[in-house]
Design a protein around this motif. Structure first.
Motif, short mmCIF file in Angstrom:
data_model
loop_
_atom_site.label_atom_id
_atom_site.label_comp_id
_atom_site.label_asym_id
_atom_site.label_seq_id
_atom_site.Cartn_x
_atom_site.Cartn_y
_atom_site.Cartn_z
N PRO A 37 0.83 -1.21 0.00
CA PRO A 37 0.00 0.00 0.00
C PRO A 37 0.87 1.26 0.00
O PRO A 37 1.97 1.27 0.55
N VAL A 38 0.37 2.31 -0.61
CA VAL A 38 1.07 3.60 -0.64
C VAL A 38 0.43 4.48 0.43
O VAL A 38 -0.79 4.65 0.44
N PRO A 39 1.23 5.03 1.34
CA PRO A 39 0.65 5.89 2.38
C PRO A 39 -0.05 7.10 1.77
O PRO A 39 0.35 7.60 0.70
N ARG A 40 -1.08 7.58 2.45
CA ARG A 40 -1.84 8.74 1.99
C ARG A 40 -0.89 9.92 1.79
O ARG A 40 -0.07 10.22 2.65
N GLY A 41 -0.98 10.54 0.64
CA GLY A 41 -0.16 11.71 0.32
C GLY A 41 1.18 11.39 -0.31
O GLY A 41 1.84 12.27 -0.85
N ALA A 42 1.60 10.12 -0.26
CA ALA A 42 2.87 9.73 -0.87
C ALA A 42 2.66 9.51 -2.37
O ALA A 42 1.57 9.11 -2.79
N PRO A 43 3.68 9.78 -3.18
CA PRO A 43 3.52 9.56 -4.63
C PRO A 43 3.44 8.06 -4.93
O PRO A 43 4.12 7.25 -4.32
N ALA A 44 2.60 7.72 -5.86
CA ALA A 44 2.47 6.33 -6.29
C ALA A 44 3.66 5.96 -7.15
O ALA A 44 4.10 6.75 -7.98
N PRO A 45 4.21 4.75 -6.97
CA PRO A 45 5.39 4.34 -7.75
C PRO A 45 5.07 4.02 -9.21
O PRO A 45 5.96 3.90 -10.03
N SER A 46 3.78 3.89 -9.54
CA SER A 46 3.36 3.63 -10.91
C SER A 46 1.98 4.24 -11.09
O SER A 46 1.45 4.87 -10.19
#
Length: 56
Positions: A37-46
């Protein structure tokens, strides 16, 4: 990702729903990695698609 229209699913007969379930259960499981999961506010890796309901 295509949208599944709920009115189409709501109109399925019970037999059609069971037929779809039987077909899906007959498929071999897939083996693939699922990203963390990507933390809220962090950029998605893809690429990521976010659907925000109206009013939010």
């Amino acid at each position: 990702m295509p949208v599944i229209l709920w009115p189409n699913l709501a109109a399925l007969s019970e037999a059609a729903a069971y037929a779809i379930a039987a077909f899906l259960r007959s498929l071999d499981p897939v083996s693939n990695s699922v990203p963390d999961p990507v933390p809220r506010g962090a950029p998605a890796p893809s690429f990521a698609m976010c659907v925000v309901p109206p009013g939010n």
